[in-house]
Design a protein around this motif. Structure first.
Motif, short mmCIF file in Angstrom:
data_model
loop_
_atom_site.label_atom_id
_atom_site.label_comp_id
_atom_site.label_asym_id
_atom_site.label_seq_id
_atom_site.Cartn_x
_atom_site.Cartn_y
_atom_site.Cartn_z
N GLU A 11 45.76 21.32 -38.69
CA GLU A 11 44.37 21.73 -38.48
C GLU A 11 43.45 21.12 -39.53
OE1 GLU A 11 41.51 23.36 -36.19
OE2 GLU A 11 43.64 23.21 -35.77
N CYS A 15 40.16 18.82 -38.75
CA CYS A 15 38.85 19.14 -39.31
C CYS A 15 38.32 18.02 -40.21
CB CYS A 15 38.90 20.47 -40.05
SG CYS A 15 38.98 21.87 -38.90
N CYS A 39 35.55 24.86 -46.20
CA CYS A 39 36.75 25.46 -45.63
C CYS A 39 37.97 24.60 -45.92
CB CYS A 39 36.55 25.64 -44.13
SG CYS A 39 37.69 26.78 -43.38
N GLU A 60 42.55 30.47 -39.51
CA GLU A 60 41.68 31.08 -38.51
C GLU A 60 40.26 30.52 -38.60
OE1 GLU A 60 42.05 35.26 -39.16
OE2 GLU A 60 44.08 35.34 -38.30
N ARG A 61 39.78 30.31 -39.82
CA ARG A 61 38.45 29.74 -40.00
C ARG A 61 38.39 28.29 -39.50
NH1 ARG A 61 36.69 30.26 -45.96
NH2 ARG A 61 34.92 29.10 -45.15
N ARG A 64 38.08 27.76 -35.70
CA ARG A 64 36.78 28.07 -35.09
C ARG A 64 35.88 26.84 -34.96
NH1 ARG A 64 35.83 33.22 -38.75
NH2 ARG A 64 37.34 34.61 -37.80
N GLN A 66 34.56 23.57 -33.63
CA GLN A 66 34.74 22.90 -32.34
C GLN A 66 34.44 21.42 -32.47
OE1 GLN A 66 32.29 24.89 -29.53
NE2 GLN A 66 33.32 26.85 -29.78
#
Length: 110
Positions: A11, A15, A39, A60-61, A64, A66
């Motif tokens: 992830e 990001c 983050c 989890e952050r 989110r 997109q």
């Protein structure tokens, strides 16, 4: 089987790519890019400390955020899609309407 750390690393990579895309948009996406980078820093700290709760929260952050749609990217680079002609009412096609004056009378309430 994916571990929490593996999921977090994947992830983070997504990001980071997303942050690069936001950087291409310029100042319009500066705030979103700053949120992603903050983050990502928290994710690095969580991975280094091996703190499972912090890793779960930051995962989890990160989930989110997109991905950008291609229309946003095109608009940021100045290439716009052709506009679709809008159907206008028949009254608009006849020509300009004659303006009429309207007078209002204010009365005092009793």
């Amino acid at each position: 089987m994916n571990t929490l750390e593996d999921m977090l690393l994947a992830e983070q990579a997504r990001c980071r790519q997303l942050a690069r895309e936001y950087a291409e948009l310029g100042t319009a996406a500066a705030f979103a890019r700053a949120l992603i980078e903050e983050c990502l820093r928290a994710a690095e700290e969580a991975v280094q400390s091996k703190h499972l709760v912090a890793m779960q929260r930051v995962l989890e952050r990160l989930l989110r955020f997109q991905t950008l749609n291609h229309l946003a990217i095109q608009l940021s680079h100045g290439t716009q899609q052709k506009s679709v002609p809008v159907a206008r009412p028949a009254a608009w096609q006849r020509g300009p309407l004659r303006m009429q004056e309207q007078f209002f009378t204010w009365t005092r309430a009793a």
